[in-house]
Design a protein around this motif. Structure first.
Motif, PDB file in Angstrom:
ATOM      1  N   HIS A 104     -10.181   7.939   7.755  1.00  8.79           N
ATOM      2  CA  HIS A 104     -11.264   7.306   6.990  1.00  8.79           C
ATOM      3  C   HIS A 104     -12.639   7.479   7.640  1.00  8.79           C
ATOM      4  O   HIS A 104     -13.632   7.010   7.091  1.00  8.79           O
ATOM      5  CB  HIS A 104     -10.977   5.821   6.811  1.00  8.79           C
ATOM      6  CG  HIS A 104      -9.948   5.503   5.766  1.00  8.79           C
ATOM      7  ND1 HIS A 104      -8.888   6.320   5.467  1.00  8.79           N
ATOM      8  CD2 HIS A 104      -9.837   4.446   4.942  1.00  8.79           C
ATOM      9  CE1 HIS A 104      -8.158   5.779   4.519  1.00  8.79           C
ATOM     10  NE2 HIS A 104      -8.707   4.631   4.181  1.00  8.79           N
TER      11      HIS A 104
ATOM     12  N   LYS B 290     -14.896   0.626  -5.938  1.00  9.57           N
ATOM     13  CA  LYS B 290     -13.610   1.251  -6.232  1.00  9.57           C
ATOM     14  C   LYS B 290     -13.396   1.409  -7.730  1.00  9.57           C
ATOM     15  O   LYS B 290     -12.606   2.245  -8.160  1.00  9.57           O
ATOM     16  CB  LYS B 290     -12.462   0.439  -5.626  1.00  9.57           C
ATOM     17  CG  LYS B 290     -12.345   0.599  -4.129  1.00  9.57           C
ATOM     18  CD  LYS B 290     -11.097  -0.093  -3.610  1.00  9.57           C
ATOM     19  CE  LYS B 290     -10.897   0.191  -2.145  1.00  9.57           C
ATOM     20  NZ  LYS B 290      -9.648  -0.447  -1.641  1.00  9.57           N
TER      21      LYS B 290
ATOM     22  N   ASP C  52     -12.640   0.775   3.407  1.00  6.99           N
ATOM     23  CA  ASP C  52     -12.237   1.869   2.518  1.00  6.99           C
ATOM     24  C   ASP C  52     -13.429   2.633   1.964  1.00  6.99           C
ATOM     25  O   ASP C  52     -13.442   3.039   0.801  1.00  6.99           O
ATOM     26  CB  ASP C  52     -11.368   1.371   1.360  1.00  6.99           C
ATOM     27  CG  ASP C  52     -10.029   0.845   1.812  1.00  6.99           C
ATOM     28  OD1 ASP C  52      -9.549   1.285   2.873  1.00  6.99           O
ATOM     29  OD2 ASP C  52      -9.451   0.009   1.102  1.00  6.99           O
TER      30      ASP C  52
ATOM     31  N   GLU D 140      -7.600  10.237   3.336  1.00  8.85           N
ATOM     32  CA  GLU D 140      -6.448   9.345   3.514  1.00  8.85           C
ATOM     33  C   GLU D 140      -5.898   9.431   4.936  1.00  8.85           C
ATOM     34  O   GLU D 140      -5.408   8.446   5.474  1.00  8.85           O
ATOM     35  CB  GLU D 140      -5.357   9.660   2.494  1.00  8.85           C
ATOM     36  CG  GLU D 140      -5.733   9.189   1.102  1.00  8.85           C
ATOM     37  CD  GLU D 140      -4.729   9.580   0.034  1.00  8.85           C
ATOM     38  OE1 GLU D 140      -4.035  10.609   0.196  1.00  8.85           O
ATOM     39  OE2 GLU D 140      -4.649   8.850  -0.967  1.00  8.85           O
TER      40      GLU D 140
ATOM     41  N   LYS E 239       0.823  -1.204   0.000  1.00  7.09           N
ATOM     42  CA  LYS E 239       0.000   0.000   0.000  1.00  7.09           C
ATOM     43  C   LYS E 239       0.862   1.261   0.000  1.00  7.09           C
ATOM     44  O   LYS E 239       0.555   2.234  -0.659  1.00  7.09           O
ATOM     45  CB  LYS E 239      -0.931  -0.032   1.207  1.00  7.09           C
ATOM     46  CG  LYS E 239      -2.107   0.896   1.091  1.00  7.09           C
ATOM     47  CD  LYS E 239      -3.062   0.682   2.234  1.00  7.09           C
ATOM     48  CE  LYS E 239      -4.402   1.269   1.940  1.00  7.09           C
ATOM     49  NZ  LYS E 239      -5.358   1.061   2.982  1.00  7.09           N
TER      50      LYS E 239
ATOM     51  N   ALA F  89     -11.093   4.278  -2.936  1.00  3.50           N
ATOM     52  CA  ALA F  89     -12.146   4.208  -1.931  1.00  3.50           C
ATOM     53  C   ALA F  89     -13.463   3.779  -2.562  1.00  3.50           C
ATOM     54  O   ALA F  89     -13.628   3.810  -3.774  1.00  3.50           O
ATOM     55  CB  ALA F  89     -12.324   5.573  -1.268  1.00  3.50           C
TER      56      ALA F  89
END
Length: 152
Positions: A32, A114, A83, A29, A2, A50
């Motif tokens: 969340h 996403k 996310d 970021e 990541k 996201a």
């Protein structure tokens, strides 16, 4: 992995839509669990980063909107783990980019994957447990779960 992706993203030029509202992406970021207002936010700026959950209401006092936000606020950590970025839009007159694209008639909850595609639309409030189950069934989420399991 990541962190490598995040470093790579810093080197790439942002699309015009992301440049319009970089503060939302940066803020999300960092945390969340922040709930954002639609304003200049577009779905494209969160593509592959996201899962936008957009909650529309006819006003901030819309009873269905308030009920949905209570459900979300009670389990915001469950959404953050998946996310999810929560975005609200309670001003039909402002004609936000999200309202124009998703075209709610009144109250509406829309979950976007996403990949930028609408995965779920609901005309009434929905429990976070059900939202989480829907997200957990998505192929990309299944892969994320498997990657975490293997990665430690």
């Amino acid at each position: 992995m990541k962190s490598k992706l995040a470093a790579l993203m810093l080197l790439l030029p942002l699309p015009a839509a992301a440049q319009d509202a970089p503060d939302a992406l940066t803020a999300w970021e960092a945390d969340h669990t922040i709930v954002f207002e639609a304003g200049d936010i577009t779905l494209d700026q969160f593509k592959w980063l996201a899962r936008p959950l957009v909650v529309f209401g006819e006003s901030p006092n819309d009873p269905q909107f308030l009920a949905q936000m209570d459900l979300i606020n009670d389990r915001l950590d469950d959404l953050a783990e998946r996310d999810v970025i929560v975005i609200t839009d309670t001003d039909p007159a402002a004609r936000s980019a999200l309202r124009t694209r998703l075209r709610p008639r009144a109250f509406m909850l829309a979950l976007v994957g996403k990949d930028g595609q609408v995965k779920l639309r609901k005309p009434s409030p929905w429990d976070v447990r059900e939202l989480s189950r829907s997200i957990d069934k998505m192929p990309l989420r299944q892969q994320e779960i498997e990657d975490r399991r293997l990665g430690g």
